[in-house]
Design a protein around this motif. Structure first.
Motif, short mmCIF file in Angstrom:
data_model
loop_
_atom_site.label_atom_id
_atom_site.label_comp_id
_atom_site.label_asym_id
_atom_site.label_seq_id
_atom_site.Cartn_x
_atom_site.Cartn_y
_atom_site.Cartn_z
N GLN A 183 41.79 36.68 46.62
CA GLN A 183 40.82 36.28 45.65
C GLN A 183 39.23 37.52 45.54
O GLN A 183 38.49 37.13 45.22
CB GLN A 183 40.75 34.62 46.36
N VAL A 184 38.90 36.67 47.10
CA VAL A 184 37.59 38.13 47.55
C VAL A 184 37.37 39.36 47.52
O VAL A 184 36.73 40.16 46.24
CB VAL A 184 37.15 37.57 49.14
N TYR A 242 39.60 40.75 45.32
CA TYR A 242 39.63 41.36 43.26
C TYR A 242 38.54 41.40 43.02
O TYR A 242 38.15 41.98 42.19
CB TYR A 242 40.47 40.81 43.11
N PHE A 243 37.74 40.33 43.46
CA PHE A 243 36.49 39.57 43.02
C PHE A 243 35.02 40.96 43.03
O PHE A 243 34.74 41.30 42.19
CB PHE A 243 36.19 38.75 42.96
N LYS A 244 35.65 41.65 44.30
CA LYS A 244 34.54 42.43 45.10
C LYS A 244 34.59 43.96 43.79
O LYS A 244 34.04 44.53 43.46
CB LYS A 244 34.21 42.88 46.30
N THR A 304 36.12 43.93 40.53
CA THR A 304 36.40 43.99 39.17
C THR A 304 35.42 42.85 38.60
O THR A 304 35.31 42.64 37.83
CB THR A 304 38.32 43.01 38.93
N HIS A 305 35.55 42.39 39.91
CA HIS A 305 34.07 40.39 39.44
C HIS A 305 35.13 39.80 38.65
O HIS A 305 34.61 39.47 37.61
CB HIS A 305 32.86 41.13 38.29
N LYS A 306 36.17 39.55 38.78
CA LYS A 306 36.98 38.93 38.36
C LYS A 306 37.94 37.95 39.32
O LYS A 306 37.89 38.87 40.41
CB LYS A 306 38.04 39.47 37.49
N ARG A 307 38.31 37.47 38.67
CA ARG A 307 38.94 35.76 39.53
C ARG A 307 40.59 35.85 39.07
O ARG A 307 41.30 35.88 38.22
CB ARG A 307 38.67 34.90 39.84
N LYS A 324 41.52 30.21 40.41
CA LYS A 324 40.30 29.37 39.90
C LYS A 324 39.72 28.48 40.94
O LYS A 324 38.24 28.86 40.44
CB LYS A 324 40.55 28.21 38.77
N HIS A 351 43.03 25.91 43.18
CA HIS A 351 43.50 26.36 41.89
C HIS A 351 44.77 25.07 41.92
O HIS A 351 43.89 24.92 40.03
CB HIS A 351 44.25 27.52 42.16
#
Length: 361
Positions: free
Chosen positions: A298-299, A301-303, A305-308, A311, A318
């Motif tokens: 989660q961390v 991928y978010f860094k 793409t700024h997507k999760r 949830k 989740h």
């Protein structure tokens, strides 16, 4: 087992009353599921009772064996308990900082890392240098799947082996303490899954004690130091979690806090080292791995793409946001951990059968 159970069942309600009196309630993360906000103020520090139950349960067994036959406690057991208690003390400092600050942030990341590094290093060095009565080392300088290291650190001399082993133990301690800590996010989730995983460890350690090198049993034998003592610790840990679950099941009357989750993670890591099953433990503790990896994914991928991906992480949140009730998530995750433990035990037994030459006999 009986002592550990009594200590947990009697000690936990006493601790609940004490924590209520001191107003040491849990502070809930604001970015978590909104349904968790009602848990604010629930007594924490329940891990104190778990730690006492494990130590006193093992201590009762050690005292009985000493009075019966003069057996003294093994260094392997003492070192495993040191790993558990030292991580528990670190968790207690973190929990105490939270309730004193009246927020969900205790020790800084740097402070916790330094504490884990110092304590893990002490355990690693002592596990290698302290002689044991069995003649087998409390730990071996290498990485093992089951018993025999597939990668030994002795290739570059004793000094380098100790340094590499210290790094390896620090990684294991950090990984497992954080993984159990992440799992401790729903009522009864960490306690129940820990109970299941420590039963798995007890089976492995008992099988190793029954087939110890130098014994008179047939089949493959293990050069593991005092595995019967490790069996007792693992059983006491499982029973302590079982008793704590009476008060920690949904809705929880008390949380174990970092005092419990870091201690159980430290014990989990130390037992994997002492039983020489560091990589098998990745399967045995599969639920913890799943929880930790969901957070990493989660961390990361978010860094990028700024997507999760989920949830919310760890992954148990989740499924809560997917509409599962908290109890359903917990029970199903217990079932997942049970499957992982059964898979690990099957692999462990198949390895013994194969090494014993019984596969085609």
């Amino acid at each position: 087992m009986l002592v550990s159970l009594i200590v947990t069942l009697v000690g936990t309600p006493l601790l609940i009353r004490l924590v209520h009196k001191l107003h040491y309630g849990q502070y809930i993360r604001q970015d978590g599921p909104q349904s968790h906000l009602v848990k604010r103020g629930t007594p924490t520090l329940g891990g104190v009772v778990i730690n006492f139950a494990i130590v006193l349960g093992w201590g009762a067994s050690a005292l009985y064996r000493y009075l019966r036959s003069g057996d003294v406690p093994s260094w392997s057991a003492v070192l495993v308990l040191f790993a558990m208690l030292s991580m528990g003390v670190l968790g207690f400092i973190d929990d105490f900082a939270k309730v004193r600050k009246k927020q969900n942030e205790g020790l800084t990341v740097g402070g916790k890392f330094i504490g884990q590094f110092i304590l893990s290093t002490i355990y690693a060095v002592l596990a290698l240098i302290i002689p044991t009565k069995s003649g087998f080392p409390s730990a071996q300088p290498g990485m093992s799947f089951i018993e025999q290291p597939f990668f030994s650190f002795d290739f570059a001399g004793r000094a380098v082996a100790i340094i590499l082993f210290v790094i390896w133990v620090n990684f294991l301690m950090t990984a497992w303490t954080n993984a159990v800590n992440l799992t401790d996010g729903l009522d009864g989730l960490a306690a129940g899954s820990s109970m299941i995983s420590f039963v798995g460890f007890a089976v492995i350690a008992f099988w190793e004690s029954y087939h110890i090198k130098g014994g008179d049993h047939g089949g493959y034998s293990y050069a593991v130091s005092d595995p019967l003592d490790l069996t007792i610790i693992a059983i006491c840990a499982a029973v302590a979690c079982f008793g704590f679950l009476w008060y920690n099941s949904n809705p929880a009357s008390i949380f174990m806090g970092d005092t419990g989750s870091l201690a159980l993670g430290g014990l989990f890591a130390a037992l994997s080292i002492a039983t020489h099953t560091e990589f098998l433990t990745v399967i045995l503790g599969g639920l913890y791995v799943m929880e930790a990896m969901s957070d990493v994914i989660q961390v990361g991928y978010f860094k990028m793409t700024h997507k999760r991906v989920f949830k919310m992480a760890p992954i148990h949140h989740h499924f809560e946001l997917e509409g599962w009730t908290e109890t359903k998530v917990v029970v199903r995750f217990w079932m997942i951990e049970l499957i992982f433990v059964l898979l690990a035990l099957t692999i462990f037994y198949c390895d013994w059968v194969t090494r014993s030459g019984l596969l085609f006999s």
